[in-house]
Motif scaffolding. Structure first.
Motif, PDB file in Angstrom:
ATOM      1  N   GLY A 178      -8.416  -8.158  -6.321  1.00  0.00           N
ATOM      2  CA  GLY A 178      -8.033  -8.557  -4.979  1.00  0.00           C
ATOM      3  C   GLY A 178      -8.965  -9.649  -4.492  1.00  0.00           C
ATOM      4  O   GLY A 178     -10.153  -9.654  -4.815  1.00  0.00           O
ATOM      5  N   SER A 208     -13.577  -5.229  -0.771  1.00  0.00           N
ATOM      6  CA  SER A 208     -12.609  -4.145  -0.857  1.00  0.00           C
ATOM      7  C   SER A 208     -13.081  -2.849  -0.217  1.00  0.00           C
ATOM      8  O   SER A 208     -12.339  -1.888  -0.175  1.00  0.00           O
ATOM      9  CB  SER A 208     -12.307  -3.866  -2.314  1.00  0.00           C
ATOM     10  OG  SER A 208     -13.459  -3.367  -2.943  1.00  0.00           O
ATOM     11  N   ARG A 209     -14.297  -2.808   0.254  1.00  0.00           N
ATOM     12  CA  ARG A 209     -14.725  -1.530   0.839  1.00  0.00           C
ATOM     13  C   ARG A 209     -15.126  -1.694   2.297  1.00  0.00           C
ATOM     14  O   ARG A 209     -15.687  -0.795   2.903  1.00  0.00           O
ATOM     15  CB  ARG A 209     -15.896  -0.954   0.033  1.00  0.00           C
ATOM     16  CG  ARG A 209     -15.500  -0.699  -1.412  1.00  0.00           C
ATOM     17  CD  ARG A 209     -16.391   0.293  -2.072  1.00  0.00           C
ATOM     18  NE  ARG A 209     -17.724  -0.228  -2.283  1.00  0.00           N
ATOM     19  CZ  ARG A 209     -18.769   0.535  -2.614  1.00  0.00           C
ATOM     20  NH1 ARG A 209     -18.634   1.836  -2.719  1.00  0.00           N
ATOM     21  NH2 ARG A 209     -19.939  -0.007  -2.807  1.00  0.00           N
ATOM     22  N   LYS A 218      -1.793  -1.028  -5.282  1.00  0.00           N
ATOM     23  CA  LYS A 218      -2.705  -2.152  -5.089  1.00  0.00           C
ATOM     24  C   LYS A 218      -3.569  -1.944  -3.846  1.00  0.00           C
ATOM     25  O   LYS A 218      -3.522  -0.898  -3.214  1.00  0.00           O
ATOM     26  CB  LYS A 218      -1.921  -3.449  -5.002  1.00  0.00           C
ATOM     27  CG  LYS A 218      -0.873  -3.523  -3.904  1.00  0.00           C
ATOM     28  CD  LYS A 218      -0.239  -4.910  -3.919  1.00  0.00           C
ATOM     29  CE  LYS A 218       0.510  -5.208  -2.646  1.00  0.00           C
ATOM     30  NZ  LYS A 218       1.771  -4.480  -2.517  1.00  0.00           N
ATOM     31  N   TRP A 219      -4.354  -2.954  -3.548  1.00  0.00           N
ATOM     32  CA  TRP A 219      -5.243  -2.871  -2.399  1.00  0.00           C
ATOM     33  C   TRP A 219      -4.462  -2.720  -1.120  1.00  0.00           C
ATOM     34  O   TRP A 219      -3.370  -3.227  -0.992  1.00  0.00           O
ATOM     35  CB  TRP A 219      -6.051  -4.168  -2.247  1.00  0.00           C
ATOM     36  CG  TRP A 219      -6.706  -4.592  -3.477  1.00  0.00           C
ATOM     37  CD1 TRP A 219      -6.188  -5.406  -4.424  1.00  0.00           C
ATOM     38  CD2 TRP A 219      -7.986  -4.208  -3.907  1.00  0.00           C
ATOM     39  NE1 TRP A 219      -7.081  -5.551  -5.424  1.00  0.00           N
ATOM     40  CE2 TRP A 219      -8.201  -4.831  -5.133  1.00  0.00           C
ATOM     41  CE3 TRP A 219      -8.990  -3.403  -3.364  1.00  0.00           C
ATOM     42  CZ2 TRP A 219      -9.364  -4.667  -5.841  1.00  0.00           C
ATOM     43  CZ3 TRP A 219     -10.149  -3.245  -4.065  1.00  0.00           C
ATOM     44  CH2 TRP A 219     -10.330  -3.870  -5.301  1.00  0.00           C
ATOM     45  N   THR A 263      -4.691  -4.129   2.570  1.00  0.00           N
ATOM     46  CA  THR A 263      -5.344  -5.327   3.114  1.00  0.00           C
ATOM     47  C   THR A 263      -5.358  -5.276   4.633  1.00  0.00           C
ATOM     48  O   THR A 263      -4.335  -5.058   5.268  1.00  0.00           O
ATOM     49  CB  THR A 263      -4.595  -6.598   2.678  1.00  0.00           C
ATOM     50  OG1 THR A 263      -4.419  -6.543   1.270  1.00  0.00           O
ATOM     51  CG2 THR A 263      -5.387  -7.830   3.033  1.00  0.00           C
ATOM     52  N   SER A 292     -11.231  -3.409  -9.402  1.00  0.00           N
ATOM     53  CA  SER A 292     -11.509  -1.983  -9.296  1.00  0.00           C
ATOM     54  C   SER A 292     -10.884  -1.219 -10.449  1.00  0.00           C
ATOM     55  O   SER A 292      -9.737  -1.454 -10.824  1.00  0.00           O
ATOM     56  CB  SER A 292     -10.937  -1.454  -7.984  1.00  0.00           C
ATOM     57  OG  SER A 292     -10.940  -0.044  -8.003  1.00  0.00           O
ATOM     58  N   ASN A 295       1.561   1.998  -1.507  1.00  0.00           N
ATOM     59  CA  ASN A 295       1.230   1.098  -0.406  1.00  0.00           C
ATOM     60  C   ASN A 295       2.433   1.053   0.525  1.00  0.00           C
ATOM     61  O   ASN A 295       3.430   0.427   0.195  1.00  0.00           O
ATOM     62  CB  ASN A 295       0.958  -0.305  -0.932  1.00  0.00           C
ATOM     63  CG  ASN A 295      -0.217  -0.327  -1.881  1.00  0.00           C
ATOM     64  OD1 ASN A 295      -0.060  -0.208  -3.087  1.00  0.00           O
ATOM     65  ND2 ASN A 295      -1.410  -0.449  -1.337  1.00  0.00           N
ATOM     66  N   GLY A 311     -10.368  -5.386   2.255  1.00  0.00           N
ATOM     67  CA  GLY A 311      -9.528  -4.482   1.491  1.00  0.00           C
ATOM     68  C   GLY A 311      -9.959  -3.048   1.640  1.00  0.00           C
ATOM     69  O   GLY A 311     -10.976  -2.729   2.245  1.00  0.00           O
ATOM     70  N   ASN A 312      -9.139  -2.208   1.077  1.00  0.00           N
ATOM     71  CA  ASN A 312      -9.481  -0.804   0.975  1.00  0.00           C
ATOM     72  C   ASN A 312      -8.878  -0.326  -0.330  1.00  0.00           C
ATOM     73  O   ASN A 312      -7.710  -0.550  -0.599  1.00  0.00           O
ATOM     74  CB  ASN A 312      -8.904  -0.042   2.169  1.00  0.00           C
ATOM     75  CG  ASN A 312      -9.250   1.431   2.131  1.00  0.00           C
ATOM     76  OD1 ASN A 312     -10.021   1.869   1.284  1.00  0.00           O
ATOM     77  ND2 ASN A 312      -8.672   2.194   3.029  1.00  0.00           N
ATOM     78  N   GLN A 313      -9.691   0.253  -1.148  1.00  0.00           N
ATOM     79  CA  GLN A 313      -9.207   0.782  -2.420  1.00  0.00           C
ATOM     80  C   GLN A 313      -9.635   2.225  -2.527  1.00  0.00           C
ATOM     81  O   GLN A 313      -9.760   2.775  -3.596  1.00  0.00           O
ATOM     82  CB  GLN A 313      -9.753  -0.040  -3.577  1.00  0.00           C
ATOM     83  CG  GLN A 313     -11.242  -0.341  -3.514  1.00  0.00           C
ATOM     84  CD  GLN A 313     -12.098   0.451  -4.484  1.00  0.00           C
ATOM     85  OE1 GLN A 313     -11.652   0.834  -5.544  1.00  0.00           O
ATOM     86  NE2 GLN A 313     -13.334   0.686  -4.107  1.00  0.00           N
TER      87      GLN A 313
END
Lengths: 1042, 554
Positions: free
Chosen positions: A608, A223-224, A689-690, A692, A599, A743, A643-645
């Protein structure tokens, strides 16, 4: 039993877990003979002490002694010995083929690099992902404190956008901008992930730096990792003898290519011209009311400020020193390795009274216990001091203010104080820098990890790694009392700010390698928990009795007007991940990874899952492929999701807070106190949410002509869906929280990268290498929901940064942060032209003709359009290196093509709408009925045509080719004669940013972001408001090995 | 294979360990913030009420540009009128306000959006407070009613401001919860219906508000009545306005202060003349002093004591309006005056003229204080400036003061009474109330020379001692009296608009002044358009087609 596990505390789980693992393995083997030999460097033939030698498939082994010798008993003729040594290619030698001297090849020989990938290592030949490797050895001498700046231009697809101020940040963008908010890569330092910059790391401590670019390589970081991953491994002890390395350089930096402003007389002349253009009788408080402007003797009635003629842009810069010293000690043998280093870096900014200073230390050590267990730690600490100033800002920017400051003002008045200017509200630029000089930002950082690695038979590794990243920050910003003519601060003030953050990461992995026949498997499973906490506090007071730095503490100020504020935030991340690599006969390669992240920043959609796979085909290993020309040829295909959160914590929650800026009120009619109020903190979106990012890529690696030529080409397509955007809501919801995190929309990047290199024969007396890297990236916002027109900078920041000019927008079909405004289509030469043109109110000959984009016969706000992009069409980097006997030389050229700059400095410098500020010498060539062949509009104080509006007049091409680095080194032969042992001394001369070829006539064509830390940083790229310029630096350095 | 079986056990165990401890680890609990349930606690819900008041001064986020959304309407009420110029460092300085000044603003002009956001923020906070107050069980019914009444008052104020600036506005009430609920049409109600709804806010407020408030920041019952009077004045409902003005006047709770200047001293800013004010505070612990007169911070006039922001500059035409004849009555001929002309003494309390001492600083204001003299002339603001020697003035950035901004002061009510009377044909009552204002001005202390020995200029003012010969002349007297009494207080433009004379007055003003202020060349007030500002473009874009732009803006 599983029930039992669940009820215990986590600690007990861990103990049980490890015990259980130990029970599951048992040793079973037997041996016969003894072997011995010497291990040397294949290139230099130096002996190598501390080389690790293992019987393949067992934990039985030894290492070489101080003379590079080893002896190993209990080996069988059928065994294979594994020779491994950090920095060298591991060799597998069957016992029956063993010679008395075993030579190991340094890793830097191409194609054999060991690449650190997600939670494990791989040989480069087996890589299926896309990884760029920085040759840190060659880059460490670049005179900057920042590792990111060092790699600028060297890696295809890795764009480094530098702030240039000493100690200030840089932004690393890998394969373009994949999202709106956070585009920073994830950094992994010795297995510990971190974000938010790596300024704490001393470049000298870096053993290797690799950039994972494709989703298959990065997906294991989940996610990062959507913006790529930079993996840094720090150095370890290698040699049985104590090894001492000293590196040092010292140099001088200077500014170049300063823009030309009007001098005192020219400014008056142009002011007169502007007033005459407006039909006014020219007059000025300063320049009189005559036929021609006259420079008075004194600028103030009290006659303390004599008139002068100062080139202020020149005045605020100076030649400044930079120096760096580093010493490290290392030692290693089969049971323990140590590395200890100390470093000091000090850079004065070319902008006066700016500075960065850093001391850092590192201890890396590991110990091998019971042959199977390695425990170790990497611990670094750094302390830095920064004196910085606002730059690249329309208001308060140090460089822009120097441009705007009247040339007529002297530096000092007759009392020796900084002179005020009689024309505008800008503080004496030098005075401002001087008054700021003791406001040093202090940062302490402790970064490190401790780990245990248990090796079990069958090439199983169990590893537990606990990382910590602790940072504190303190600054005391003091503004002394001062009085200049039109600007003053009648009371001194002090603002003290403290903050700290810590971040712990606990990672447990299980790694296994198995092979039978031609099948090789490698499996990895792991779990990771991360928690982050940060807290800050600031307070201020007024009225300090003295400006002495010793009194710059809150208590010394007036207690009746103290102010303070503080806040905190926390988040955590919990992840499971696994990877499986498969290699058939070194020919077919496959890799699958999967990560599941949870997260705390998200509410209803906490988890995710991020899958990826990659395939590789080493065509050169096929029996049908035989070519004396091609050594190695590999085709790669990768697909994966990341992902990106990265949203502010608590974005999913609606809550209330007392904000000292806009929540409180003096209900009781108090004049020095307020009642605290509570305001909604945000509009929470529980369904957030994430984001993607899905990336597909193909690549080809080739090594040709007996490893002399290597070639790598990659194509990728990256699409980010569900962009995390702080979307605007109907303004009727109010201005405090007019947005909600959501999102929305999608963005894509597609691009091509290549790297081609040629190495002549290393054994020759004269050898050389050339490498060229290039990348093309196309960024585009694909979609936004229908009710969002575009994404722009929030109104709350436009004033100070842009002087309220909206100059960029991120819109569907356009690259991120594209320039937006009217199209300036030359100047009107006569009234006839104005009449023939669409109705443009207020236009006169000499004014800018704006294009009627929508062809409705009227020039209005509907005629604005996209007028340029700050993103380059393509970038190239060229490296040349050569050795002749004891001489070596390297040249690096870096270039960008096809990007534009929005030169907002023209807002003040080209137009007399802001007549009190100094102007660019461009205005000397402004349109007049006599001077019609020009692009500079007529000068006017009453710009009825609104020439000053955002338009393509401000946009320039910013392509450039820069001779970034030239270095010449000389290694003193037989230096060991003087100091004994293996001592070696190399000295070098280096020139950095030596020459830039560009069509841009501002200070520098490499204009980065407005701000390197704000959440909106990616929405404002390539706008020049007086940047902190890169310096031309000449350094003299040495590398000494003892 | 044994190893594989063991392996799978390991993996299982590993996964078991992983899943065992995650439950609380990923909980999202905000630090330093109150949850939705905590906010209903009686003391916390008071915080929501306070927060609704907080946005009265136009400061609604962390940004330092509340001057784009000022409580005082210096830009929306004065700069766009014949009373003031934008000022600052040239027409490019706050070019957005320059575009407003020359009536070339459009729906993307920044101030137009920021002001809208500030006012709707006030409405949202009032609504939030009403919602939570209604459901809170932790607060006495009496207090609950009173606080809800205060919120109606504030909501009425914010809607009033929106109505007079933007005319066609969407109505948001406390039923709005989700983001979609805020997407509301702006043609749901006619103009009169909107005015009625605003009046109703004050009516509801006045039913539950107490006659006395311990906290001067909160409105009293009479404040709500006075505001309702103002709504009727704007609506042209003269009888209702007159009755409400009578109610306020006959209560005898308010009176004019003896000295005109004293009204604008921070020491008196909740004094006997003040009906409702935006409370300002400095050095109160807030990091940037944003509780002070933050919306007016650009008015600092320069010179040796103030930073030279130099905005909100009095126009030559305003100075000229203070010219009095030998009877002490307004000349109103728009001719430029000199220091030797007779003037209404309020002039030198209202604006800084070169050669006249500035407040109590002990020096004369000089034209060298004025920023960009060539463009914006020599005059500077004075009325609402606080002496740089006073503790009520903040000597560091952002150079604000704690002088309150007066939304309604008693003089307003008196002139509304006069105006309503005149409109109803009772010219004598009109004259009587106009004279109350002039009487006070006449008896006030004048600005003296530096040595204090004599008047700084020839001041001459008297009451209207003859009955007005016609309604026309009575109205003319009222018109000029409002201009003189309330100059630089942000009301002028809205008066011109409600009187229906904005186009004549402004175009004549532009004509007269464009030689001095050349940037006015080409400026034109378009009747039927420029009476109101456009609806912000961002509002139109985000309204799913429900918001209609005001006439003639595109």
């Amino acid at each position: 039993m599983f029930q039992l596990f669940q009820k215990r505390t986590p600690i007990l789980h861990v103990i049980a877990f490890w015990l259980f693992l130990l029970m599951t393995v048992s040793p079973l083997y037997a041996q016969q003979t003894t072997v011995h030999g010497t291990v040397t460097d294949a290139k230099t033939h130096d002996i190598l002490p501390g080389v690790n030698i293992l019987v393949k498939g067992s934990v039985h082994g030894t290492s070489t002694d101080a003379d590079g010798k080893f002896e190993l008993d209990d080996v069988s003729e059928q065994d294979t010995l594994v020779f491994s040594y950090i920095g060298y290619v591991t060799r597998f030698i069957p016992v029956n083929n063993l010679t008395s001297t075993i030579s190991l090849t340094p890793k830097s020989v191409l194609g054999q690099d060991i690449v650190v990938v997600g939670y494990s290592e791989q040989q480069k030949k087996d890589l299926t992902g896309s990884v760029s490797i920085a040759k840190m050895d060659e880059l460490k001498s670049i005179p900057t404190s920042s590792v990111e700046s060092m790699i600028q231009g060297h890696l295809a697809g890795v764009n480094v956008i530098d702030n240039n101020a000493p100690g200030a940040g840089s932004a690393v963008r890998i394969r373009g901008f994949s999202t709106i908010r956070n585009n920073d890569p994830l950094y992994i330092i010795d297995g510990v992930p971190t974000t938010g910059g790596i300024s704490m790391i001393d470049p000298s401590d870096i053993e290797s730096l690799q950039v994972l670019k494709d989703a298959a390589s990065t997906s294991i970081y989940g996610s990062r990792a959507a913006n790529g991953v930079v993996i840094i491994t720090t150095r370890k002890g290698q040699s049985k003898n104590l090894n001492v390395d000293v590196t040092a350089y010292s140099g001088i930096q200077e500014v170049q290519n300063l823009p030309d402003m009007l001098n005192a007389q020219e400014y008056g002349d142009m002011l007169w011209q502007a007033m005459r253009n407006d039909g006014l009788t020219p007059k000025s408080d300063v320049y009189g009311s005559g036929q021609n402007p006259v420079i008075p003797k004194w600028l103030d009635p009290k006659q303390t400020i004599p008139s002068d003629n100062v080139d202020w842009a020149q005045k605020v810069f100076h030649m400044a020193p930079v120096q760096s010293y580093n010493i490290d000690f290392s030692k290693g043998d089969e049971t323990s390795r140590h590395f200890f280093s100390l470093g000091y870096f000090n850079q004065d900014g070319i902008l006066r009274y700016t500075n960065y200073e850093r001391v850092n230390g590192r201890i890396n050590s590991d110990y091998k216990l019971f042959d199977r267990l390695t425990i170790g730690e990497n611990l670094s600490s750094s302390y830095s001091w920064t004196t910085g100033v606002t730059n690249n800002s329309a208001l308060g920017g140090a460089v822009y203010n120097a441009y705007k400051f009247p040339s007529i003002t002297p530096v000092y008045n007759i009392n020796g104080d900084f002179a005020g200017n009689p024309l505008n509200d800008i503080e004496n630029p030098l005075g401002r820098l001087y008054r700021n000089k003791d406001n040093r930002q202090k940062r302490l950082s402790v970064f490190g990890n401790a780990y245990a690695d248990l090796e079990l038979p069958g090439q199983i590794h169990l590893k537990s790694n606990l990382g910590l990243n602790y940072r504190t920050f303190n600054v005391r910003n003091f503004s002394p009392r001062y009085e200049e003519l039109l600007t003053q601060q009648l009371e001194s003030s002090l603002n003290t700010e403290n903050s700290y953050s810590y971040n712990w990461i606990w990672t447990n992995t299980f790694n296994i390698k198995q092979s039978f026949k031609k099948h090789q498997f490698e499996g990895l499973a792991g779990v990771e928990a991360i928690r982050n906490h940060e807290e800050n506090f600031s307070a201020s007071r007024l009225g300090f009795p003295t400006t002495d730095p010793n009194f710059r503490y809150l208590s010394a100020g007036n207690g009746s007007d103290q102010k303070n504020s503080g806040s905190s935030s926390e988040w955590s991340l919990f992840s499971l991940f696994g990877k499986l690599n498969y290699n058939y006969a070194d020919r077919y390669l496959a890799s699958v990874t999967l990560r599941r992240d949870g997260s705390s920043k998200l509410g209803n959609n906490k988890y995710g899952i991020f899958p990826a796979f990659s395939l590789g085909w080493r065509i050169s290993q096929e029996s049908f492929f035989s070519s004396s020309f091609v050594d190695d040829l590999k085709l790669r295909f990768t697909w994966g999701q990341n992902g990106n959160q990265d949203i502010p914590p608590y974005s999913t929650l609606t809550s209330y807070t007392s904000n000292p800026y806009y929540s409180n009120y003096a209900l009781e009619g108090q004049q020095n106190a307020v009642n605290a109020g509570f305001t909604q903190t945000r509009n929470g979106n529980p369904d957030l949410k994430w984001e993607t990012t899905t990336q597909t890529g193909v690549g080809l690696d080739a090594t040709l002509l007996s490893q002399k030529v290597n070639l790598s080409v990659d194509y990728y397509f990256k699409k980010t869906k569900g962009l995390l955007v702080e979307r605007p809501l109907s303004p009727t919801i109010g201005g405090t929280n007019q947005t909600i995190w959501d999102n929305v929309g999608s963005m894509e990047n597609r691009g091509l990268e290549f790297l081609v290199g040629y190495n002549s024969n290393l054994q020759n007396e004269f050898n050389y290498n050339i490498s060229l890297n290039g990348s093309v990236n196309r960024n585009k916002l694909n979609s936004l929901p229908g009710d969002i027109d575009y994404i722009g900078l929030p109104g709350s920041v436009l004033h100070s940064t842009n002087f309220d000019q909206e100059v960029s927008r991120t819109d569907v079909g356009q690259p991120i942060a594209s320039f937006y405004g009217y199209v300036a289509d030359g100047l009107f030469q006569n009234n006839q032209e104005i009449q023939n043109h669409a109705s443009q109110s207020g236009a006169q000959p000499g004014d800018i003709r704006f294009k009627d984009i929508n062809n409705d016969g009227v020039i209005d706000s509907n005629d604005r359009t996209f007028i340029g992009s700050p993103l380059p069409d393509f970038s190239l980097g060229l490296n040349l290196g050569a050795h002749y006997k004891n001489w070596d030389m390297s040249v690096f050229v870096n270039s960008n093509f096809g990007n534009q700059i929005y030169d907002l400095t023209r807002y003040y410098l080209d137009f007399f709408d802001l007549s009190a500020y100094n102007k660019s010498s461009r205005t000397l060539n402004a349109w007049t009925p006599e001077n019609t062949n020009t692009s500079v509009p007529r000068l006017s104080l009453n710009d009825n045509n609104n020439n000053i509006r955002p338009s393509s007049y401000y946009v320039s091409d910013a392509s450039y080719v820069r001779l970034k680095n030239v270095q010449i080194g000389y290694t003193i032969p037989q230096f060991s004669r003087y100091l004994g042992g293996r001592s070696k001394l190399r000295v070098y001369l280096q020139a950095h940013n030596l020459l830039t070829i560009t069509g841009y006539n501002g200070l520098d064509p490499a204009v980065g972001l407005q701000n390197y830390s704000s959440d909106n940083r990616n929405l404002d790229i390539g706008v020049d408001r007086g940047i902190y310029p890169p310096s031309r630096t000449f350094t003299l350095g040495l590398n000494l090995t003892l | 294979m044994i190893i594989n079986m063991r392996l799978s056990i390991i993996v299982c165990c590993t996964i078991l360990f992983f899943t065992a401890c995650k439950d609380t680890f990923l909980n999202e609990e905000p630090v330093g913030e109150l949850t939705e349930s905590q906010i209903q606690d009686s003391t916390n819900v008071e915080g929501l009420v306070t927060s609704a008041y907080s946005v009265l001064n136009g400061q609604f986020d962390n940004a330092s540009n509340a001057y784009n959304s000022p409580a005082s309407n210096w830009s929306f009420g004065d700069v766009v009128s014949d009373d003031a110029y934008k000022g600052g460092g040239g027409t490019g300085d706050q070019n957005n306000i320059h575009q407003m000044e020359i009536f070339n603003d459009n729906s993307t002009t920044k101030d137009i959006e920021r002001k809208w956001l500030a006012l709707y923020e006030g409405i949202r906070r009032a609504n939030e407070a009403i919602k939570e107050l209604q459901t809170s069980n932790d607060i006495s019914q009496h207090l609950k009613d009173e606080r809800i009444a205060e919120m109606h008052f504030l909501r009425g104020h914010f809607f009033f401001e929106l109505k007079k600036i933007y005319n066609r506005i969407p109505w948001i009430d406390a039923s709005a919860t989700k983001p979609e609920d805020y997407v509301v049409a702006n043609d749901q109600y006619t103009s009169d219906e909107l005015w009625d709804k605003i009046a109703e806010e004050f009516n509801q407020a006045s039913q539950m508000l107490p006659d006395e408030q311990k906290d001067p920041g909160r409105p009293t019952r009479l404040a709500a009545r006075a505001y309702m009077c103002k709504v009727y004045i704007f609506q042209g409902k003269w009888q209702k306005a007159s009755d409400l003005a009578d109610e306020v006047i006959s209560s005898n709770k308010y009176h004019l202060m003896n000295n005109f200047r004293d009204v604008f001293l921070p020491e008196n800013d909740n004094g006997p003349e003040i009906i409702f004010a935006v409370q300002h505070s400095i050095n109160d612990g807030s990091p940037n002093n944003y509780n002070g007169s933050i919306g007016d911070r650009l008015a600092a006039p320069g010179g040796p004591y103030y930073p030279q922001y130099g905005f909100h500059r009095p126009s030559q035409d305003l100075i000229n309006a203070f010219h009095t004849n030998i009877n002490g009555l307004p000349v109103n001929d728009h001719n430029d005056i000199t220091l030797s002309d007779n003037v209404d003494p309020r002039l030198d309390h209202t604006v800084a003229r070169p050669g006249i001492p500035y407040l109590d600083l002990g020096i004369k204001y000089d034209q060298s204080w004025a920023r960009d003299l060539a463009t914006y002339g020599p005059y500077s603001p004075k009325k609402r400036m606080v002496s740089a020697k006073s503790d009520h003035y903040l000597k560091v950035w952002p150079y604000v003061n704690d002088l309150n901004y007066y939304v309604i002061r008693y003089a307003d009510v008196l002139l509304w009474k006069a105006e309503a009377a005149i409109q109803l044909g009772d010219l004598e009552t009109g004259r009587q109330f106009i004279n109350k204002i002039r009487e006070r001005a006449k008896n006030s202390k004048t600005v003296k020379t530096l040595d204090g020995s004599q008047d700084a200029a020839p001041y001459l003012i008297d009451t209207y001692n003859q009955p007005f010969p016609s309604k026309q002349e009575a109205f003319q007297a009222l018109h000029i009296e409002r201009r003189l009494e309330f100059a630089q207080e942000g009301h002028r433009f809205f008066d011109l608009v409600r009187w229906g004379i904005a186009d004549q007055v402004m175009n004549a003003f532009i004509q007269r002044e464009q030689d001095k202020r050349q940037y006015l060349r080409g400026a034109h007030f378009e009747k039927g358009k420029n009476e109101f500002f456009p609806i912000p473009q961002s509002q139109i874009d985000l309204s799913q087609g429900k918001i209609k732009q005001n006439p003639k803006y595109n």
